[in-house]
Design a protein around this motif. Structure first.
Motif, short mmCIF file in Angstrom:
data_model
loop_
_atom_site.label_atom_id
_atom_site.label_comp_id
_atom_site.label_asym_id
_atom_site.label_seq_id
_atom_site.Cartn_x
_atom_site.Cartn_y
_atom_site.Cartn_z
N UNK A 1 0.82 -1.20 0.00
CA UNK A 1 0.00 0.00 0.00
C UNK A 1 0.86 1.26 0.00
N UNK A 2 1.93 1.23 0.80
CA UNK A 2 2.81 2.39 0.86
C UNK A 2 3.37 2.72 -0.52
N UNK A 3 3.74 1.69 -1.26
CA UNK A 3 4.26 1.90 -2.61
C UNK A 3 3.17 2.40 -3.57
N UNK A 4 1.95 1.88 -3.41
CA UNK A 4 0.85 2.34 -4.25
C UNK A 4 0.51 3.81 -3.98
N UNK A 5 0.57 4.19 -2.70
CA UNK A 5 0.25 5.56 -2.34
C UNK A 5 1.21 6.56 -3.00
N UNK A 6 2.45 6.13 -3.24
CA UNK A 6 3.43 7.02 -3.86
C UNK A 6 3.05 7.39 -5.29
N UNK A 7 2.17 6.61 -5.90
CA UNK A 7 1.76 6.88 -7.28
C UNK A 7 0.55 7.81 -7.35
N UNK A 8 -0.06 8.12 -6.22
CA UNK A 8 -1.27 8.93 -6.20
C UNK A 8 -0.98 10.42 -6.21
N UNK A 9 -1.91 11.18 -6.76
CA UNK A 9 -1.87 12.63 -6.71
C UNK A 9 -3.23 13.12 -6.21
N UNK A 10 -3.38 14.40 -5.84
CA UNK A 10 -4.67 14.90 -5.40
C UNK A 10 -5.77 14.73 -6.44
N UNK A 11 -5.39 14.57 -7.71
CA UNK A 11 -6.36 14.43 -8.79
C UNK A 11 -6.64 12.98 -9.17
N UNK A 12 -6.03 12.03 -8.46
CA UNK A 12 -6.26 10.62 -8.76
C UNK A 12 -7.73 10.26 -8.52
N UNK A 13 -8.25 9.33 -9.33
CA UNK A 13 -9.62 8.87 -9.15
C UNK A 13 -9.74 8.10 -7.84
N UNK A 14 -10.88 8.25 -7.16
CA UNK A 14 -11.07 7.56 -5.89
C UNK A 14 -12.54 7.25 -5.67
N UNK B 1 -15.75 7.19 -2.91
CA UNK B 1 -16.17 7.90 -1.72
C UNK B 1 -15.85 7.13 -0.44
N UNK B 2 -15.29 7.84 0.55
CA UNK B 2 -14.87 7.33 1.86
C UNK B 2 -13.56 6.56 1.82
N UNK B 3 -12.99 6.38 0.66
CA UNK B 3 -11.67 5.75 0.56
C UNK B 3 -10.64 6.63 1.26
N UNK B 4 -9.69 6.02 1.95
CA UNK B 4 -8.63 6.75 2.64
C UNK B 4 -7.28 6.27 2.12
N UNK B 5 -6.39 7.20 1.86
CA UNK B 5 -5.07 6.87 1.34
C UNK B 5 -4.08 7.91 1.84
N UNK B 6 -2.83 7.79 1.42
CA UNK B 6 -1.81 8.79 1.67
C UNK B 6 -1.46 9.44 0.33
N UNK B 7 -1.56 10.74 0.26
CA UNK B 7 -1.23 11.49 -0.95
C UNK B 7 -0.30 12.64 -0.57
N UNK B 8 0.87 12.66 -1.17
CA UNK B 8 1.85 13.71 -0.85
C UNK B 8 2.14 13.77 0.65
N UNK B 9 2.22 12.58 1.26
CA UNK B 9 2.53 12.44 2.68
C UNK B 9 1.42 12.95 3.60
N UNK B 10 0.24 13.26 3.06
CA UNK B 10 -0.89 13.71 3.85
C UNK B 10 -2.01 12.66 3.82
N UNK B 11 -2.86 12.68 4.85
CA UNK B 11 -4.02 11.78 4.87
C UNK B 11 -5.03 12.29 3.85
N UNK B 12 -5.47 11.42 2.96
CA UNK B 12 -6.39 11.80 1.90
C UNK B 12 -7.67 11.00 2.01
N UNK B 13 -8.79 11.68 2.14
CA UNK B 13 -10.09 11.03 2.22
C UNK B 13 -10.91 11.43 1.01
N UNK B 14 -11.51 10.42 0.36
CA UNK B 14 -12.25 10.68 -0.87
C UNK B 14 -13.68 11.13 -0.57
N UNK B 15 -14.06 12.27 -1.13
CA UNK B 15 -15.42 12.79 -1.00
C UNK B 15 -15.86 13.31 -2.37
N UNK B 16 -16.99 12.82 -2.84
CA UNK B 16 -17.50 13.22 -4.15
C UNK B 16 -16.49 12.95 -5.27
#
Length: 217
Positions: free
Chosen positions: A140-153, A155-170
């Motif tokens: 998961x840590x390796x997968x998170x490194x490929x994400x950006x704030x504009x990555x598809x997600x 709703x309610x999914x949680x990940x790490x994006x740019x070293x920050x906690x990212x929660x998907x809404x809308x």
């Protein structure tokens, strides 16, 4: 993109304790003290901006002098205080009560009463589960490194994006920064199959992975 983390929301902060003696045991004591202190809080308790706590089993962050509560997503997850592994301090995140007790017992060099009664699924054992969780957390840590704030997600999914906690809404990630000195990371659970997302240090993440793979106390 959907990740198999158990958390709906998780953020961590660090509280330093004395580095003298067994800091892991001291971390466990501090975590239990904070847990008891947090049990006295309500959504209307006075707070200082930026303060983080657990209130009514939810993650609470103080904004404008008032706690804002975020659910841990239901099920057996709730806001808990955990001892750090590699240095003095504690963290706040969403986890199960059984996992919290197991981490406290590990920090003190004991086997938790919950752990001794847990039957691993599919005929496995706790050591196998921990190793599997460590591998899953690293993946998961390796997968998170490929994400950006504009990555598809989703709703309610949680990940790490740019070293920050990212929660998907809308269908879009909303980023929440970690406390200074920490970054978002995927961590292995202790007593059941799965991973968690929390803010911690890179050294603590590596220590938890190593601990899980070696089944260390």
């Amino acid at each position: 993109m959907k990740f198999s983390t158990l958390f709906a929301f998780a953020i961590t902060y660090t509280t330093l304790v004395s580095a003298q003696g067994n800091f892991r045991s001291a971390n466990a004591d501090q975590a239990e003290k904070l847990t008891n202190d947090f049990a006295k809080l309500t959504p209307n308790s006075p707070c200082t901006d930026g303060q983080q706590a657990c209130v009514n089993d939810q993650f609470a962050q103080c904004v404008g002098g008032k706690f804002q509560l975020n659910s841990c997503g239901g099920g057996d997850l709730k806001c808990v205080v955990l001892p750090l592994v590699n240095k003095p301090g504690t963290s706040i995140t969403c986890d199960t009560e059984a996992d919290r007790l197991a981490r406290l017992a590990d920090a003190r060099g004991n086997q938790s009463p919950v752990q001794s009664k847990v039957a691993a699924p599919s005929g496995g054992n706790i050591a196998d589960i921990r190793k599997k969780n460590a591998d899953a957390a690293e993946a998961l840590q390796n997968q998170f490194k490929t994400l950006t704030p504009d990555s598809k997600c989703t709703n309610n999914e949680v990940a790490c994006v740019n070293s920050q906690v990212a929660q998907c809404a809308n269908g879009k990630f909303a980023l929440s920064p970690c406390a200074p000195g920490t970054e978002c990371a995927a961590l292995p659970l202790v007593l059941k199959e799965g991973t968690s997302v929390a803010c911690t240090t890179e050294a603590d993440r590596v220590a938890r992975i190593d601990q899980a793979r070696k089944n260390l106390k």
